[in-house]
Design a protein around this motif. Structure first.
Motif, PDB file in Angstrom:
ATOM      1  N   ASN A 180     -10.872 -35.579  -2.562  1.00  0.00           N
ATOM      2  CA  ASN A 180     -10.248 -36.287  -3.690  1.00  0.00           C
ATOM      3  C   ASN A 180     -10.168 -35.389  -4.916  1.00  0.00           C
ATOM      4  N   ALA A 181     -11.286 -34.707  -5.214  1.00  0.00           N
ATOM      5  CA  ALA A 181     -11.335 -33.876  -6.420  1.00  0.00           C
ATOM      6  C   ALA A 181     -10.260 -32.791  -6.352  1.00  0.00           C
ATOM      7  N   LEU A 182     -10.133 -32.170  -5.169  1.00  0.00           N
ATOM      8  CA  LEU A 182      -9.123 -31.101  -5.036  1.00  0.00           C
ATOM      9  C   LEU A 182      -7.710 -31.669  -5.155  1.00  0.00           C
ATOM     10  N   SER A 204       2.377 -44.577  -7.329  1.00  0.00           N
ATOM     11  CA  SER A 204       3.397 -43.518  -7.391  1.00  0.00           C
ATOM     12  C   SER A 204       2.710 -42.158  -7.526  1.00  0.00           C
ATOM     13  N   ARG A 205       1.577 -42.129  -8.318  1.00  0.00           N
ATOM     14  CA  ARG A 205       0.870 -40.867  -8.485  1.00  0.00           C
ATOM     15  C   ARG A 205       0.197 -40.448  -7.174  1.00  0.00           C
ATOM     16  N   SER A 206      -0.311 -41.443  -6.417  1.00  0.00           N
ATOM     17  CA  SER A 206      -1.042 -41.130  -5.188  1.00  0.00           C
ATOM     18  C   SER A 206      -0.122 -40.815  -4.017  1.00  0.00           C
ATOM     19  N   GLN A 207       1.170 -41.170  -4.176  1.00  0.00           N
ATOM     20  CA  GLN A 207       2.090 -40.926  -3.064  1.00  0.00           C
ATOM     21  C   GLN A 207       2.243 -39.427  -2.818  1.00  0.00           C
ATOM     22  N   PHE A 264      -8.370 -49.913  -0.092  1.00  0.00           N
ATOM     23  CA  PHE A 264      -6.926 -49.828  -0.324  1.00  0.00           C
ATOM     24  C   PHE A 264      -6.528 -49.748  -1.791  1.00  0.00           C
ATOM     25  N   PHE A 265      -7.513 -49.712  -2.695  1.00  0.00           N
ATOM     26  CA  PHE A 265      -7.123 -49.629  -4.107  1.00  0.00           C
ATOM     27  C   PHE A 265      -6.678 -48.210  -4.435  1.00  0.00           C
ATOM     28  N   ARG A 266      -5.524 -48.092  -5.062  1.00  0.00           N
ATOM     29  CA  ARG A 266      -5.066 -46.795  -5.544  1.00  0.00           C
ATOM     30  C   ARG A 266      -4.750 -46.929  -7.021  1.00  0.00           C
ATOM     31  N   VAL A 267      -5.140 -45.913  -7.774  1.00  0.00           N
ATOM     32  CA  VAL A 267      -5.000 -46.016  -9.224  1.00  0.00           C
ATOM     33  C   VAL A 267      -3.549 -46.258  -9.604  1.00  0.00           C
ATOM     34  N   ASP A 268      -2.693 -45.450  -9.035  1.00  0.00           N
ATOM     35  CA  ASP A 268      -1.279 -45.553  -9.387  1.00  0.00           C
ATOM     36  C   ASP A 268      -0.556 -45.107  -8.136  1.00  0.00           C
ATOM     37  N   ARG A 274     -12.475 -50.719  -9.937  1.00  0.00           N
ATOM     38  CA  ARG A 274     -11.890 -51.093  -8.632  1.00  0.00           C
ATOM     39  C   ARG A 274     -11.743 -49.931  -7.663  1.00  0.00           C
ATOM     40  N   VAL A 275     -12.102 -48.699  -8.093  1.00  0.00           N
ATOM     41  CA  VAL A 275     -11.778 -47.551  -7.235  1.00  0.00           C
ATOM     42  C   VAL A 275     -12.545 -47.527  -5.911  1.00  0.00           C
ATOM     43  N   PHE A 276     -13.672 -48.261  -5.839  1.00  0.00           N
ATOM     44  CA  PHE A 276     -14.402 -48.286  -4.569  1.00  0.00           C
ATOM     45  C   PHE A 276     -13.889 -49.396  -3.638  1.00  0.00           C
ATOM     46  N   GLY A 290      -8.267 -37.346 -13.902  1.00  0.00           N
ATOM     47  CA  GLY A 290      -9.074 -38.457 -14.397  1.00  0.00           C
ATOM     48  C   GLY A 290      -8.492 -39.806 -14.001  1.00  0.00           C
ATOM     49  N   ILE A 291      -9.228 -40.868 -14.326  1.00  0.00           N
ATOM     50  CA  ILE A 291      -8.837 -42.231 -13.928  1.00  0.00           C
ATOM     51  C   ILE A 291      -8.931 -43.128 -15.163  1.00  0.00           C
ATOM     52  N   PRO A 292      -7.914 -43.950 -15.448  1.00  0.00           N
ATOM     53  CA  PRO A 292      -7.982 -44.830 -16.623  1.00  0.00           C
ATOM     54  C   PRO A 292      -9.151 -45.820 -16.518  1.00  0.00           C
ATOM     55  N   GLY A 322     -11.207 -35.287 -16.448  1.00  0.00           N
ATOM     56  CA  GLY A 322     -11.853 -35.104 -15.148  1.00  0.00           C
ATOM     57  C   GLY A 322     -12.674 -36.297 -14.706  1.00  0.00           C
ATOM     58  N   THR A 323     -13.266 -36.140 -13.536  1.00  0.00           N
ATOM     59  CA  THR A 323     -13.972 -37.235 -12.869  1.00  0.00           C
ATOM     60  C   THR A 323     -15.275 -36.709 -12.277  1.00  0.00           C
ATOM     61  N   ARG A 324     -16.293 -37.564 -12.279  1.00  0.00           N
ATOM     62  CA  ARG A 324     -17.534 -37.205 -11.590  1.00  0.00           C
ATOM     63  C   ARG A 324     -17.986 -38.411 -10.768  1.00  0.00           C
ATOM     64  N   GLY A 353      -1.319 -37.892   0.688  1.00  0.00           N
ATOM     65  CA  GLY A 353      -1.978 -38.302   1.933  1.00  0.00           C
ATOM     66  C   GLY A 353      -2.853 -39.490   1.613  1.00  0.00           C
ATOM     67  N   GLY A 354      -4.108 -39.481   2.046  1.00  0.00           N
ATOM     68  CA  GLY A 354      -5.060 -40.528   1.668  1.00  0.00           C
ATOM     69  C   GLY A 354      -4.705 -41.892   2.222  1.00  0.00           C
ATOM     70  N   THR A 355      -5.744 -42.681   2.498  1.00  0.00           N
ATOM     71  CA  THR A 355      -5.520 -44.006   3.061  1.00  0.00           C
ATOM     72  C   THR A 355      -5.918 -45.089   2.065  1.00  0.00           C
ATOM     73  N   GLY A 356      -6.468 -44.691   0.919  1.00  0.00           N
ATOM     74  CA  GLY A 356      -6.982 -45.681  -0.029  1.00  0.00           C
ATOM     75  C   GLY A 356      -8.338 -46.207   0.420  1.00  0.00           C
ATOM     76  N   LEU A 357      -8.914 -45.580   1.449  1.00  0.00           N
ATOM     77  CA  LEU A 357     -10.209 -46.043   1.964  1.00  0.00           C
ATOM     78  C   LEU A 357     -11.319 -45.024   1.719  1.00  0.00           C
ATOM     79  N   GLY A 358     -10.932 -43.843   1.163  1.00  0.00           N
ATOM     80  CA  GLY A 358     -11.899 -42.744   1.013  1.00  0.00           C
ATOM     81  C   GLY A 358     -13.144 -43.135   0.220  1.00  0.00           C
ATOM     82  N   LEU A 359     -12.948 -43.736  -0.965  1.00  0.00           N
ATOM     83  CA  LEU A 359     -14.109 -44.073  -1.796  1.00  0.00           C
ATOM     84  C   LEU A 359     -14.859 -45.289  -1.255  1.00  0.00           C
ATOM     85  N   ALA A 360     -14.146 -46.191  -0.562  1.00  0.00           N
ATOM     86  CA  ALA A 360     -14.841 -47.329   0.073  1.00  0.00           C
ATOM     87  C   ALA A 360     -15.807 -46.792   1.130  1.00  0.00           C
ATOM     88  N   ILE A 361     -15.378 -45.764   1.850  1.00  0.00           N
ATOM     89  CA  ILE A 361     -16.238 -45.155   2.874  1.00  0.00           C
ATOM     90  C   ILE A 361     -17.432 -44.464   2.210  1.00  0.00           C
TER      91      ILE A 361
HETATM   92  P1  ADP Z   1      -7.471 -42.108  -0.988  1.00  0.00           P
HETATM   93  O1  ADP Z   1      -8.022 -42.074   0.412  1.00  0.00           O
HETATM   94  O2  ADP Z   1      -6.081 -42.610  -1.057  1.00  0.00           O
HETATM   95  O3  ADP Z   1      -7.699 -40.838  -1.767  1.00  0.00           O
HETATM   96  P2  ADP Z   1      -9.701 -43.211  -2.390  1.00  0.00           P
HETATM   97  O4  ADP Z   1     -10.389 -44.477  -2.048  1.00  0.00           O
HETATM   98  O5  ADP Z   1     -10.399 -41.945  -2.051  1.00  0.00           O
HETATM   99  O6  ADP Z   1      -8.266 -43.270  -1.767  1.00  0.00           O
HETATM  100  O7  ADP Z   1      -9.401 -43.192  -3.940  1.00  0.00           O
HETATM  101  C1  ADP Z   1      -9.002 -44.401  -4.616  1.00  0.00           C
HETATM  102  C2  ADP Z   1      -8.180 -44.078  -5.849  1.00  0.00           C
HETATM  103  O8  ADP Z   1      -8.919 -43.302  -6.787  1.00  0.00           O
HETATM  104  C3  ADP Z   1      -6.916 -43.297  -5.546  1.00  0.00           C
HETATM  105  O9  ADP Z   1      -5.873 -43.972  -6.234  1.00  0.00           O
HETATM  106  C4  ADP Z   1      -7.080 -41.954  -6.168  1.00  0.00           C
HETATM  107  O10 ADP Z   1      -5.876 -41.594  -6.752  1.00  0.00           O
HETATM  108  C5  ADP Z   1      -8.184 -42.157  -7.221  1.00  0.00           C
HETATM  109  N1  ADP Z   1      -9.127 -41.025  -7.247  1.00  0.00           N
HETATM  110  C6  ADP Z   1     -10.142 -40.805  -6.388  1.00  0.00           C
HETATM  111  N2  ADP Z   1     -10.822 -39.683  -6.702  1.00  0.00           N
HETATM  112  C7  ADP Z   1     -10.207 -39.174  -7.806  1.00  0.00           C
HETATM  113  C8  ADP Z   1     -10.433 -38.014  -8.617  1.00  0.00           C
HETATM  114  N3  ADP Z   1     -11.418 -37.151  -8.350  1.00  0.00           N
HETATM  115  N4  ADP Z   1      -9.601 -37.827  -9.676  1.00  0.00           N
HETATM  116  C9  ADP Z   1      -8.607 -38.701  -9.963  1.00  0.00           C
HETATM  117  N5  ADP Z   1      -8.345 -39.808  -9.225  1.00  0.00           N
HETATM  118  C10 ADP Z   1      -9.125 -40.049  -8.160  1.00  0.00           C
END
Ligand code: ADP
Length: 271
Positions: free
Chosen positions: A161-163, A212-215, A206-210, A201-203, A193-195, A247-249, A218-226
């Motif tokens: 995600n960070a990359l 259009s930005r995430s399109q 299927f939640f995606r911040v935006d 809701r990021v965990f 960064g994330i607003p 940035g994000t931590r 790749g990603g499934t929207g499940l990465g942070l839930a996992i």
């Molecule tokens: P995905 O598998 O689509 O990356 P995640 O569950 O990992 O989905 O992430 C959820 C949302 O958080 C996504 O919309 C992604 O854009 C945002 N996000 C996750 N990590 C970061 C990060 N390090 N910087 C900015 N946005 C992030």
């Protein structure tokens, strides 16, 4: 579920019983809503790649094309099939992680070494994106009882995600520290960064911040839930902090189960 038992006019015990009953109904209703939202999200996310494969195949069949064009169609079908299989893999993982029968395969793990492996794995893609990827492990060696494969997956998801969200010239750092009986593993970046309103809701699945930005990322929207489910399986939790444009931590706070598994004296145990 909308019909409620109204407590007014009943004796105290009955009224309090009715109150508890109503609270349970509220929780049940919320669960039903979450399940139905989740099913709708799954259906949508499964349908998109399937529709794309179908569309590509239909067009290829009706129009005569050159060998190169057929190759393009096959390539994009393959991409969609990989996406579908990643999504199904993630869903199966989350389903298993939530089963009460899930057991961790805990072993003594040198956390610095684990981070080193993840770093090695992502080195090439960091270089491709012109992002510096480094490890910041403070002082002593940190050893803890973890499920190595799962923890590697969680940290890997965070680095990926960070990359994905850090532009060229930025930096991603993986680090760890120990405090009392907790180990903290973090991945920080200097990316988009994330607003603030999206952070809670990021965990969620299927939640995606935006979208259009995430399109296209790749990603499934499940990465942070996992990531969160792996932290919870270890008895801990994942936390996120972020500033748009800076940035994000994400930090995994994991309790150290084994009393001996703390710092450098664990050398003996690993030997
Ligand atoms: P995905 O598998 O689509 O990356 P995640 O569950 O990992 O989905 O992430 C959820 C949302 O958080 C996504 O919309 C992604 O854009 C945002 N996000 C996750 N990590 C970061 C990060 N390090 N910087 C900015 N946005 C992030």
């Amino acid at each position: 579920l909308r019909e409620r038992i109204l407590p007014e006019g009943y004796p105290f015990e009955l009224a309090s019983l009715a109150g508890t009953f109503n609270q349970m109904l509220d929780r049940l209703e919320e669960s039903f809503k979450r399940i139905s939202r989740f099913s709708a999200d799954i259906a949508h996310d499964l349908r998109t790649p399937v529709n794309n494969i179908r569309g590509e195949a239909e067009v290829a069949l009706v129009r005569a094309r050159s060998a190169d064009e057929y190759r393009d169609v096959i390539e994009s079908c393959l991409e969609e099939a990989v996406r579908l299989s990643d999504l199904i893999g993630d869903l199966l993982f989350l389903g298993r992680a939530e089963s009460p029968l899930t057991d961790l395969r805990r072993e003594l793990v040198d956390v610095g070494e684990l981070l080193g492996r993840v770093l090695e794995y992502y080195e090439a893609s960091a270089a491709d994106g012109e992002v510096s990827l480094t490890k910041a492990v403070a002082g002593e060696r940190v050893v803890a009882e973890l499920d190595r494969a799962l923890m590697q997956r969680a940290v890997g998801n965070l680095v990926s995600n960070a990359l994905a969200h850090t532009p060229p010239g930025g930096a991603v750092v993986l680090g760890t520290s120990v405090e009392a009986s907790m180990i903290h593993i973090f991945v920080s970046d200097t990316g988009a960064g994330i607003p603030a309103e999206a952070l809670p809701r990021v965990f969620d699945r299927f939640f995606r911040v935006d979208s259009s930005r995430s399109q296209g990322l790749g990603g499934t929207g499940l990465g942070l839930a996992i990531v969160q489910s792996i932290a919870v399986l270890h008895g801990g939790k994942a936390e996120i902090s972020s500033l748009p444009g800076q940035g994000t931590r994400v930090t995994l706070h994991i309790p150290i189960d084994c009393a001996a598994a703390t710092k450098c004296d664990a050398d003996m145990q690993l030997a």
